[in-house]
Design a protein around this motif. Structure first.
Motif, short mmCIF file in Angstrom:
data_model
loop_
_atom_site.label_atom_id
_atom_site.label_comp_id
_atom_site.label_asym_id
_atom_site.label_seq_id
_atom_site.Cartn_x
_atom_site.Cartn_y
_atom_site.Cartn_z
N THR A 26 0.40 -1.00 -0.21
CA THR A 26 -0.17 0.00 -0.04
C THR A 26 1.04 0.83 0.36
N LEU A 27 1.05 2.52 -1.00
CA LEU A 27 1.22 3.75 -0.53
C LEU A 27 0.58 4.52 0.10
N ARG A 28 1.06 5.26 1.06
CA ARG A 28 -0.05 6.03 1.63
C ARG A 28 0.47 7.46 1.79
N ALA A 29 -0.21 8.63 1.76
CA ALA A 29 0.08 10.06 1.16
C ALA A 29 -0.91 11.03 2.15
N GLU A 30 -0.46 11.71 2.73
CA GLU A 30 -0.69 12.47 4.33
C GLU A 30 -0.70 13.97 3.67
N GLY A 31 -1.42 15.27 4.13
CA GLY A 31 -1.03 16.63 4.09
C GLY A 31 -2.05 17.69 4.68
N PRO A 32 -1.53 18.45 4.71
CA PRO A 32 -3.05 19.30 5.00
C PRO A 32 -3.46 20.21 3.43
N GLU A 33 -3.47 20.11 2.28
CA GLU A 33 -3.79 19.87 1.21
C GLU A 33 -4.42 18.69 -0.03
N ARG A 34 -5.54 18.69 -0.07
CA ARG A 34 -5.71 17.91 -0.83
C ARG A 34 -5.27 18.21 -2.23
N GLY A 35 -4.79 18.88 -2.99
CA GLY A 35 -4.10 18.78 -4.57
C GLY A 35 -2.76 18.21 -4.34
N ALA A 36 -2.03 18.69 -3.23
CA ALA A 36 -1.08 17.75 -3.07
C ALA A 36 -0.88 16.63 -2.35
N VAL A 37 -1.74 16.81 -1.63
CA VAL A 37 -1.51 14.76 -1.53
C VAL A 37 -1.69 13.75 -2.83
N VAL A 38 -2.64 14.59 -3.44
CA VAL A 38 -3.09 13.72 -4.79
C VAL A 38 -2.26 13.60 -5.58
N GLU A 39 -1.29 14.75 -5.76
CA GLU A 39 -0.09 15.01 -6.90
C GLU A 39 0.99 13.65 -6.15
N SER A 45 3.54 6.34 -7.24
CA SER A 45 2.23 5.26 -7.76
C SER A 45 3.40 5.14 -9.28
N GLU A 46 3.63 6.42 -9.31
CA GLU A 46 4.16 6.23 -11.15
C GLU A 46 5.23 5.41 -10.89
N PRO A 47 6.05 4.85 -10.33
CA PRO A 47 7.62 5.07 -10.52
C PRO A 47 7.07 2.92 -10.51
N VAL A 48 6.63 2.87 -9.83
CA VAL A 48 6.19 0.90 -8.61
C VAL A 48 5.77 0.66 -9.80
N GLY A 109 12.70 -5.98 -1.22
CA GLY A 109 13.98 -5.19 -0.37
C GLY A 109 13.87 -3.50 -1.03
N ASP A 110 13.97 -3.59 -2.49
CA ASP A 110 14.03 -1.84 -3.05
C ASP A 110 12.67 -1.55 -2.64
N VAL A 111 11.70 -2.01 -2.52
CA VAL A 111 10.57 -0.90 -2.26
C VAL A 111 9.92 -0.52 -0.91
N ALA A 112 10.46 -1.46 -0.39
CA ALA A 112 10.85 -1.60 1.34
C ALA A 112 10.74 -0.12 1.79
N GLU A 113 12.11 0.18 1.13
CA GLU A 113 13.18 1.45 1.95
C GLU A 113 12.46 2.55 0.90
N ARG A 114 11.67 2.24 -0.28
CA ARG A 114 10.70 4.01 -0.44
C ARG A 114 10.01 4.47 0.64
N GLU A 115 9.75 6.08 0.57
CA GLU A 115 8.96 6.55 1.23
C GLU A 115 7.17 5.85 1.50
N GLU A 116 6.76 6.22 2.53
CA GLU A 116 4.73 5.81 1.96
C GLU A 116 5.13 4.73 1.48
N VAL A 117 5.88 3.85 1.95
CA VAL A 117 4.88 2.15 1.11
C VAL A 117 5.22 1.07 2.40
N GLN A 118 3.93 1.21 2.51
CA GLN A 118 3.60 0.21 3.80
C GLN A 118 3.32 -1.66 2.23
N LEU A 119 4.57 -2.74 2.83
CA LEU A 119 4.29 -4.37 2.14
C LEU A 119 3.99 -5.23 3.51
N SER A 120 2.42 -5.13 3.04
CA SER A 120 1.21 -6.08 4.07
C SER A 120 1.82 -8.03 3.69
#
Length: 225
Positions: A26-39, A45-48, A109-120
Motif C-alpha cells: 500500500t502506498l500512502r500520502a497525507e497532508g494539509p492540502e488535498r491537491g498536494a496529497v493527490v499529486e 505510484s508511477e515508478p511502482v 528489499g528495494d520497495v521497502a526502502e521507499r517513502e510511504e510504502v507499506q508491505l502487507s
C-alpha cells in the motif's frame, strides 16, 4: 455367510514448493492540502507501476493489479479538545504475482526502502495447473489408503477380498445408524509463509517459504468376502 461391511477412512498429503508469490503493498500520502496529497500519491505510484510493467514484460511477474486511489479527510482533535484543520489522506494498493523468487527478494528489499510504502504480506501458492494435478493425485492416493486399510481388516478376520460399496468425501458417506453429518472439506491447501519479515530493509530480503501442503481424506465402505 453374509458379507461383512467394513467402513474406513483414507488420508494422504503431498508437500510441494511454492511456484508463485503474490506480494501486497500500500502506498500512502497525507497532508494539509488535498491537491498536494493527490499529486504525491500519483508521484509515488508511477515508478511502482512502471517497474511492474517492465518486470511483467521480462517474465518475472505473471500479473499485477492496482486499485484506484482512495482519498479521504479527517479533522483531528488537539489536547484541548478543539478540532484542528483537516488532514487529507490518499492510498493506492498494488499486488504483484512473481514467478522468480530471487527477483521478488530484490524487489521487496528495494520497495521497502521507499517513502510511504507499506508491505502487507506475501501469499505463496501453486499454479492452477499444478494445484489441480496435485489434488487429483492426493485424492487418488487417499482412496488407495482406504482400500489397503479395508483389505487389512478383511484379511485379519480370514476374508479374502473387499468390494467397494461407497466412497465419499469426509462427512458425505451415508450412515444407516445416524443422521447425515454436515459435509467436511475433503481437500485442504495449507498456506506457506516467509520466514523473514517482508518489511525488512536492505538490498535483498531472503524469503524462504515453507512447502505448501495439499491433503485429502475420504470415507469408504466395503463388503468383505
Amino acid at each position: 455367510m453374509s458379507d461383512v461391511v467394513i467402513t474406513v477412512r483414507g488420508e494422504h498429503e503431498a508437500r510441494i514448493a511454492p511456484e508463485q508469490a503474490t506480494v501486497h503493498l500500500t502506498l500512502r500520502a497525507e497532508g494539509p492540502e488535498r491537491g498536494a496529497v493527490v499529486e504525491r500519491i500519483s508521484a509515488l505510484s508511477e515508478p511502482v507501476r512502471d517497474d511492474l510493467i517492465s518486470r511483467k514484460s521480462a517474465g518475472n511477474v505473471a500479473e499485477w493489479t492496482s486499485r484506484r486511489v482512495s482519498i479521504w479527510s479527517e479533522r483531528p482533535w488537539n489536547n484541548e479538545g478543539k478540532r484542528l484543520a483537516p488532514v487529507h489522506y490518499a492510498t493506492v494498493e498494488f499486488s504483484a504475482t512473481f514467478t522468480d523468487f530471487a527477483a521478488l527478494s530484490w524487489w521487496v528489499g528495494d520497495v521497502a526502502e521507499r517513502e510511504e510504502v507499506q508491505l502487507s504480506h506475501i501469499d505463496w501458492r501453486l499454479t492452477p495447473e499444478t494445484r489441480a494435478a496435485t489434488e487429483r493425485d492426493v485424492a487418488s492416493a487417499a482412496v488407495g489408503v482406504a482400500v489397503a486399510r479395508a483389505t487389512a481388516y478383511a484379511e485379519a478376520i480370514g476374508l479374502a477380498s473387499v468390494i467397494p460399496l461407497e466412497i465419499a468425501d469426509l462427512g458425505l458417506l451415508t450412515r444407516a445408524d445416524a443422521p447425515e453429518s454436515a459435509p467436511a472439506a475433503p481437500m485442504r491447501l495449507a498456506k506457506a509463509f516467509a520466514s523473514d519479515a517482508v518489511g525488512s530493509a536492505g538490498g535483498g530480503v531472503q524469503l524462504q517459504p515453507e512447502e505448501i501442503v495439499v491433503s485429502a481424506a475420504v470415507e469408504a465402505r466395503f463388503a468383505a468376502r
